[in-house]
Design a protein around this motif. Sequence first.
Motif, PDB file in Angstrom:
ATOM      1  N   UNK A  21       0.854  -1.190   0.000  1.00 40.95           N
ATOM      2  CA  UNK A  21       0.000   0.000   0.000  1.00 40.95           C
ATOM      3  C   UNK A  21       0.889   1.238   0.000  1.00 40.95           C
ATOM      4  N   UNK A  22       0.748   2.041  -1.047  1.00 41.94           N
ATOM      5  CA  UNK A  22       1.587   3.223  -1.223  1.00 41.94           C
ATOM      6  C   UNK A  22       0.724   4.482  -1.228  1.00 41.94           C
ATOM      7  N   UNK A  23       0.661   5.197  -0.111  1.00 44.96           N
ATOM      8  CA  UNK A  23      -0.075   6.461  -0.109  1.00 44.96           C
ATOM      9  C   UNK A  23       0.656   7.492  -0.965  1.00 44.96           C
ATOM     10  N   UNK A  24      -0.097   8.479  -1.443  1.00 41.99           N
ATOM     11  CA  UNK A  24       0.470   9.455  -2.364  1.00 41.99           C
ATOM     12  C   UNK A  24       0.644  10.830  -1.754  1.00 41.99           C
ATOM     13  N   UNK A  25       1.845  11.180  -1.311  1.00 48.56           N
ATOM     14  CA  UNK A  25       2.062  12.520  -0.758  1.00 48.56           C
ATOM     15  C   UNK A  25       2.096  13.562  -1.857  1.00 48.56           C
TER      16      UNK A  25
END
Length: 239
Positions: A21-25
């Motif tokens: 899971x890669x959140x997007x800053x």
Amino acid sequence: MSKVETFRRLHRSRPLGDPLVLPGPWDAASARVFAEAGFPALATPSAGVAASLGYEDGRTPADEMFAAVARIVRSVDVPVSADVEGGYGLPPKELVERLLETGAVGCNLEDSVDGVLKDPREQADWIAEVRSAAADRLFVNARIDTFAHGVTDPDRAIERAALYVAAGADCVYPIGAPPDVLPLLRAGIQGPVNVGAQVGKGPSPAELGARGATRVTFGPGLQRRAAQALEEIAGGLIA
């Protein structure tokens, strides 16, 4: 171990139901929030970064996008992959150099421009040039835009995926693919598959993983949710 190798290992041998899971800053502050929450890596969304810089999606000047990515990378210790849209018209060698200068470990590359799908073989040739220039220094995520542009036949996405993987893509991203076709895509695609999730609705990352997602990203969803929360706060201040 280098950050890019760490990033690659995060994609390997993931069991069903446990996608990366890669959140997007969209800026340094949001990147710190996600890193401090414990996410092992991040992936910037071009639309979210564009909004933070005051641009419409797809209209951010290359220099400003690279500068924003560099600020995000500097703000955290975890690996960061960068969405650089269609590459801003840069030759592959220059694109790779600019990405490496930011400290990014990977990139997301789109296969449409102004709403029109690129020729898949020409795109594969371009990806091969990016891979050649980058060698093992960047993780290449090749976006597949068929579903986003109304081509609903999964076989068309699988065909593009095969070309892009053969060209050296580390991962493919059939953006907009309906959750119910993910098992078919997973069966037909070699290597990791990136799937987009909606914030607060739709299948959870774990559910998407069970259907075949290797990694899950959110596009500009987190930035838009944060902007919505800020609007609510602002409204309360003047009510």
